[in-house]
Design a protein around this motif. Structure first.
Motif, PDB file in Angstrom:
ATOM      1  N   VAL A  10       0.824  -1.206   0.000  1.00 55.77           N
ATOM      2  CA  VAL A  10       0.000   0.000   0.000  1.00 55.77           C
ATOM      3  C   VAL A  10       0.858   1.256   0.000  1.00 55.77           C
ATOM      4  CG1 VAL A  10      -1.651   1.344   1.355  1.00 55.77           C
ATOM      5  CG2 VAL A  10      -1.990  -1.118   1.069  1.00 55.77           C
ATOM      6  N   TYR A  11       1.967   1.222   0.739  1.00 58.38           N
ATOM      7  CA  TYR A  11       2.782   2.420   0.898  1.00 58.38           C
ATOM      8  C   TYR A  11       4.173   2.318   0.290  1.00 58.38           C
ATOM      9  CZ  TYR A  11      -0.854   3.826   4.160  1.00 58.38           C
ATOM     10  OH  TYR A  11      -2.061   4.160   4.721  1.00 58.38           O
ATOM     11  N   SER A  33      -1.221  -6.052  12.687  1.00 53.19           N
ATOM     12  CA  SER A  33      -1.533  -4.645  12.436  1.00 53.19           C
ATOM     13  C   SER A  33      -0.728  -4.099  11.273  1.00 53.19           C
ATOM     14  CB  SER A  33      -1.264  -3.809  13.697  1.00 53.19           C
ATOM     15  OG  SER A  33      -2.112  -4.200  14.745  1.00 53.19           O
ATOM     16  N   TRP A  36      -2.039  -5.533   7.921  1.00 48.24           N
ATOM     17  CA  TRP A  36      -3.220  -4.795   7.477  1.00 48.24           C
ATOM     18  C   TRP A  36      -2.804  -3.483   6.824  1.00 48.24           C
ATOM     19  CZ3 TRP A  36      -8.400  -5.673   7.153  1.00 48.24           C
ATOM     20  CH2 TRP A  36      -8.909  -6.835   7.762  1.00 48.24           C
ATOM     21  N   ALA A  37      -1.869  -2.784   7.450  1.00 50.39           N
ATOM     22  CA  ALA A  37      -1.439  -1.485   6.940  1.00 50.39           C
ATOM     23  C   ALA A  37      -0.752  -1.600   5.581  1.00 50.39           C
ATOM     24  CB  ALA A  37      -0.514  -0.806   7.945  1.00 50.39           C
ATOM     25  N   GLN A  38      -0.013  -2.689   5.380  1.00 50.80           N
ATOM     26  CA  GLN A  38       0.761  -2.827   4.141  1.00 50.80           C
ATOM     27  C   GLN A  38      -0.033  -3.446   2.995  1.00 50.80           C
ATOM     28  OE1 GLN A  38       4.763  -3.760   3.811  1.00 50.80           O
ATOM     29  NE2 GLN A  38       5.333  -3.390   5.937  1.00 50.80           N
ATOM     30  N   TRP A  40      -3.748  -3.745   2.798  1.00 49.92           N
ATOM     31  CA  TRP A  40      -5.128  -3.308   2.572  1.00 49.92           C
ATOM     32  C   TRP A  40      -5.323  -1.953   3.222  1.00 49.92           C
ATOM     33  CZ3 TRP A  40      -9.212  -1.910   5.704  1.00 49.92           C
ATOM     34  CH2 TRP A  40     -10.486  -1.872   5.119  1.00 49.92           C
ATOM     35  N   HIS A  41      -6.023  -1.051   2.520  1.00 49.44           N
ATOM     36  CA  HIS A  41      -6.252   0.270   3.097  1.00 49.44           C
ATOM     37  C   HIS A  41      -7.536   0.861   2.537  1.00 49.44           C
ATOM     38  CE1 HIS A  41      -5.453   4.138   4.893  1.00 49.44           C
ATOM     39  NE2 HIS A  41      -5.551   4.729   3.714  1.00 49.44           N
ATOM     40  N   GLN A  42      -8.482   1.104   3.432  1.00 52.96           N
ATOM     41  CA  GLN A  42      -9.734   1.775   3.085  1.00 52.96           C
ATOM     42  C   GLN A  42     -10.410   1.181   1.842  1.00 52.96           C
ATOM     43  OE1 GLN A  42      -8.938   5.993   2.906  1.00 52.96           O
ATOM     44  NE2 GLN A  42      -8.683   6.165   5.123  1.00 52.96           N
ATOM     45  N   THR A  45      -6.610  -2.762  -2.157  1.00 48.43           N
ATOM     46  CA  THR A  45      -5.486  -3.650  -1.913  1.00 48.43           C
ATOM     47  C   THR A  45      -4.385  -3.354  -2.918  1.00 48.43           C
ATOM     48  OG1 THR A  45      -4.860  -5.946  -1.446  1.00 48.43           O
ATOM     49  CG2 THR A  45      -6.316  -5.578  -3.339  1.00 48.43           C
TER      50      THR A  45
END
Length: 251
Positions: A10-11, A33, A36-38, A40-42, A45
């Protein structure tokens, strides 16, 4: 062998994902945690999220609930996002077995009747190819979605809940015009995935969910042209424009 450094999370580059997956297998909350951050986001994917599905399928077989549950939930969100984005999952040979394992693991988890049953059922819906229904699903108290009639392409409102179970043409000023009762499916007439989803709700003593699914997988009538169609099938065609495969629900 996956070259994670060449995949995008994601980032940014996803070189940390293998270590995070390994740590997540111990039940480490911080690892989950970060995954999830890496991945999937809002509601979106990434290519690393899709690449992680086989590993998540393995974690979903874990005997530790602290590993199994988040693996199923994260995989459900990744698959749902990927299908809505039109990513080719269902026809990808290397993902067929992981997706089947994840769906079976989700069913097993539901049979344990977790406290967050509805959230887990949404993951099951996404894993079984119903990501839009997964997003829209509530407790069938005030379920209300808008779909396109497959016959005339007019917008049709579908309402399932305490206010009634009907289809209607919605007017900005007049509200629901000419509501027509939905035609709930007879459980024995349901086929394939629809039958298995309904069976899970009955098995797990979720009568309201089972009742709502009968209406979702049943028939609706368009007030404009009279066409009869499945609300679930019409709902999932929202993602067809993005190139994703669409389950055709028996009508």
């Amino acid at each position: 062998m996956i070259d994670w450094a060449r995949l995008q999370g994601v980032y940014g580059p996803a070189q940390d994902v293998p270590a995070l997956l390994k740590a997540a297998g111990t039940g480490a909350d911080d690892a989950w945690s970060e995954l999830w951050a890496q991945l999937w986001h809002q509601g979106n994917t990434c290519e690393a999220g899709i690449a992680a599905l086989p590993a998540l399928a393995s974690l979903a077989q874990h005997t530790d609930r602290a590993v199994r549950h988040p693996a199923i939930e994260l995989a459900g969100e990744i698959v749902g996002a990927a299908l809505r984005e039109g990513r080719p999952l269902e026809g990808t040979e290397e993902l067929q077995r992981p997706l089947a394992l994840l769906s079976a693991a989700a069913d097993g988890w539901l049979s344990e009747r977790p406290a967050d049953y509805r959230t887990s059922f949404r993951a099951k819906l996404a894993l079984d190819g119903f990501p839009v229904l997964s997003d829209a699903l509530d407790d069938f108290v005030d379920f209300c979605v808008e779909v396109r009639c497959p016959g005339c392409s007019d917008k049709v409102g579908i309402v399932i809940g305490d206010f009634g179970c009907y289809s209607s043409i919605r007017d900005w000023d007049l509200g629901d015009v000419h509501p027509i009762p939905l035609r709930p499916a007879v459980p024995d007439d349901l086929l394939g995935i629809a039958r298995r989803l309904h069976h899970a709700a009955v098995r797990d003593d979720q009568p309201r969910l089972a009742w709502g699914l009968r209406h979702v997988f049943g028939g609706a009538e368009c007030g404009a042209c009279g066409a009869i169609f499945s609300p679930a099938s019409a709902l999932e065609t929202r993602r067809a424009a993005g190139g994703g495969a669409v389950h055709r629900v028996p009508e």
